[in-house]
Design a protein around this motif. Structure first.
Motif, mmCIF file in Angstrom:
data_model
loop_
_atom_site.group_PDB
_atom_site.id
_atom_site.type_symbol
_atom_site.label_atom_id
_atom_site.label_comp_id
_atom_site.label_asym_id
_atom_site.label_seq_id
_atom_site.Cartn_x
_atom_site.Cartn_y
_atom_site.Cartn_z
ATOM 1 N N CYS A 143 -33.630 -15.527 -17.665
ATOM 2 C CA CYS A 143 -34.302 -14.793 -18.743
ATOM 3 C C CYS A 143 -33.314 -14.492 -19.869
ATOM 4 C CB CYS A 143 -34.903 -13.494 -18.217
ATOM 5 S SG CYS A 143 -36.317 -13.698 -17.126
ATOM 6 N N GLU A 144 -32.127 -14.013 -19.510
ATOM 7 C CA GLU A 144 -31.110 -13.684 -20.510
ATOM 8 C C GLU A 144 -30.708 -14.910 -21.329
ATOM 9 O OE1 GLU A 144 -28.001 -11.980 -18.128
ATOM 10 O OE2 GLU A 144 -29.170 -10.181 -17.717
ATOM 11 N N GLU A 145 -30.697 -16.070 -20.701
ATOM 12 C CA GLU A 145 -30.343 -17.314 -21.385
ATOM 13 C C GLU A 145 -31.505 -17.878 -22.190
ATOM 14 O OE1 GLU A 145 -29.021 -19.808 -18.187
ATOM 15 O OE2 GLU A 145 -27.018 -18.907 -18.152
ATOM 16 N N GLY A 190 -41.543 -17.281 -22.671
ATOM 17 C CA GLY A 190 -42.438 -16.136 -22.712
ATOM 18 C C GLY A 190 -41.926 -14.886 -22.023
ATOM 19 N N ALA A 191 -40.736 -14.940 -21.416
ATOM 20 C CA ALA A 191 -40.185 -13.762 -20.737
ATOM 21 C C ALA A 191 -39.628 -12.786 -21.771
ATOM 22 C CB ALA A 191 -39.089 -14.181 -19.767
ATOM 23 N N PHE A 192 -39.813 -11.500 -21.506
ATOM 24 C CA PHE A 192 -39.240 -10.481 -22.382
ATOM 25 C C PHE A 192 -38.922 -9.246 -21.571
ATOM 26 C CE2 PHE A 192 -43.809 -10.010 -22.482
ATOM 27 C CZ PHE A 192 -44.017 -8.642 -22.413
ATOM 28 N N LYS A 193 -38.106 -8.395 -22.157
ATOM 29 C CA LYS A 193 -37.635 -7.211 -21.455
ATOM 30 C C LYS A 193 -38.374 -5.978 -21.955
ATOM 31 C CE LYS A 193 -33.221 -5.849 -19.598
ATOM 32 N NZ LYS A 193 -31.789 -5.992 -19.686
ATOM 33 N N VAL A 194 -38.857 -5.167 -21.019
ATOM 34 C CA VAL A 194 -39.479 -3.895 -21.317
ATOM 35 C C VAL A 194 -38.591 -2.846 -20.654
ATOM 36 C CG1 VAL A 194 -41.496 -2.440 -20.971
ATOM 37 C CG2 VAL A 194 -41.793 -4.891 -21.352
ATOM 38 N N SER A 195 -37.898 -2.077 -21.486
ATOM 39 C CA SER A 195 -36.906 -1.121 -21.004
ATOM 40 C C SER A 195 -35.827 -1.896 -20.262
ATOM 41 C CB SER A 195 -37.575 -0.048 -20.140
ATOM 42 O OG SER A 195 -36.656 0.963 -19.815
ATOM 43 N N ASP A 196 -35.707 -1.713 -18.947
ATOM 44 C CA ASP A 196 -34.705 -2.440 -18.161
ATOM 45 C C ASP A 196 -35.327 -3.483 -17.244
ATOM 46 O OD1 ASP A 196 -32.570 -1.057 -19.223
ATOM 47 O OD2 ASP A 196 -32.619 0.512 -17.702
ATOM 48 N N VAL A 197 -36.586 -3.813 -17.459
ATOM 49 C CA VAL A 197 -37.308 -4.712 -16.558
ATOM 50 C C VAL A 197 -37.742 -5.979 -17.291
ATOM 51 C CG1 VAL A 197 -39.346 -4.901 -15.068
ATOM 52 C CG2 VAL A 197 -38.159 -2.724 -15.278
ATOM 53 N N TRP A 198 -37.431 -7.139 -16.700
ATOM 54 C CA TRP A 198 -37.913 -8.402 -17.253
ATOM 55 C C TRP A 198 -39.347 -8.630 -16.800
ATOM 56 C CZ3 TRP A 198 -35.774 -11.199 -20.936
ATOM 57 C CH2 TRP A 198 -34.421 -11.053 -21.182
ATOM 58 N N ILE A 218 -42.373 -11.586 -16.904
ATOM 59 C CA ILE A 218 -42.450 -13.033 -17.039
ATOM 60 C C ILE A 218 -43.906 -13.455 -16.890
ATOM 61 C CG2 ILE A 218 -41.662 -15.203 -15.994
ATOM 62 C CD1 ILE A 218 -39.368 -13.109 -14.837
ATOM 63 N N PRO A 219 -44.366 -14.373 -17.742
ATOM 64 C CA PRO A 219 -45.748 -14.846 -17.594
ATOM 65 C C PRO A 219 -45.985 -15.408 -16.186
ATOM 66 C CG PRO A 219 -44.819 -15.635 -19.649
ATOM 67 C CD PRO A 219 -43.695 -15.012 -18.871
ATOM 68 N N ASP A 274 -47.777 -17.744 -15.176
ATOM 69 C CA ASP A 274 -47.840 -19.209 -15.107
ATOM 70 C C ASP A 274 -46.566 -19.895 -15.619
ATOM 71 O OD1 ASP A 274 -48.170 -18.500 -17.737
ATOM 72 O OD2 ASP A 274 -49.894 -19.819 -18.090
ATOM 73 N N ALA A 275 -45.472 -19.149 -15.785
ATOM 74 C CA ALA A 275 -44.211 -19.734 -16.261
ATOM 75 C C ALA A 275 -43.693 -20.749 -15.246
ATOM 76 C CB ALA A 275 -43.170 -18.644 -16.487
ATOM 77 N N GLU A 276 -43.078 -21.801 -15.768
ATOM 78 C CA GLU A 276 -42.528 -22.842 -14.904
ATOM 79 C C GLU A 276 -41.043 -22.620 -14.680
ATOM 80 O OE1 GLU A 276 -43.496 -26.827 -15.986
ATOM 81 O OE2 GLU A 276 -45.504 -26.281 -16.624
ATOM 82 N N LYS A 277 -40.593 -22.983 -13.499
ATOM 83 C CA LYS A 277 -39.181 -22.841 -13.147
ATOM 84 C C LYS A 277 -38.370 -23.862 -13.951
ATOM 85 C CE LYS A 277 -36.059 -23.035 -9.198
ATOM 86 N NZ LYS A 277 -35.976 -23.328 -7.754
ATOM 87 N N PRO A 278 -37.324 -23.398 -14.662
ATOM 88 C CA PRO A 278 -36.511 -24.328 -15.443
ATOM 89 C C PRO A 278 -35.731 -25.266 -14.528
ATOM 90 C CG PRO A 278 -35.961 -22.036 -15.961
ATOM 91 C CD PRO A 278 -36.915 -22.023 -14.834
ATOM 92 N N ALA A 279 -35.410 -26.440 -15.048
ATOM 93 C CA ALA A 279 -34.624 -27.413 -14.287
ATOM 94 C C ALA A 279 -33.220 -26.873 -14.054
ATOM 95 C CB ALA A 279 -34.559 -28.729 -15.047
ATOM 96 N N ASP A 280 -32.639 -27.246 -12.931
ATOM 97 C CA ASP A 280 -31.289 -26.825 -12.576
ATOM 98 C C ASP A 280 -30.299 -27.676 -13.372
ATOM 99 O OD1 ASP A 280 -28.996 -25.943 -11.420
ATOM 100 O OD2 ASP A 280 -29.631 -26.292 -9.356
ATOM 101 N N LYS A 281 -29.512 -27.036 -14.224
ATOM 102 C CA LYS A 281 -28.582 -27.773 -15.087
ATOM 103 C C LYS A 281 -27.186 -27.937 -14.484
ATOM 104 C CE LYS A 281 -30.652 -26.935 -19.537
ATOM 105 N NZ LYS A 281 -30.390 -26.561 -20.922
#
Length: 60
Positions: free
Chosen positions: A24-26, A31-39, A41-42, A44-51
């Motif tokens: 999320c930080e990267e 569509g992820a965002f932070k509310v106070s100290d909590v992330w 995430i939608p 239906d968000a898809e897992k990013p590929a492992d780089k």
């Protein structure tokens, strides 16, 4: 749109909660965002590929 926490995403994707937070930080989870100290995430968000790169050894 429905949202879930980093903890719920971690269970869903079989990774640690901290790894989800780093993604999320990267900005790698769309569509992820932070509310106070909590992330949040939608749902239906898809897992990013492992780089990470695979190391190749001279013995192989």
């Amino acid at each position: 749109m429905d949202y879930i926490s980093a903890k719920e995403v971690a269970v869903k994707w079989a990774i640690t909660r901290r790894r989800v937070q780093v993604l999320c930080e990267e900005g790698r989870i769309q569509g992820a965002f932070k509310v106070s100290d909590v992330w949040v995430i939608p749902k239906d968000a898809e897992k990013p590929a492992d780089k990470r790169k695979i190391k190749k050894y001279a013995n192989e």
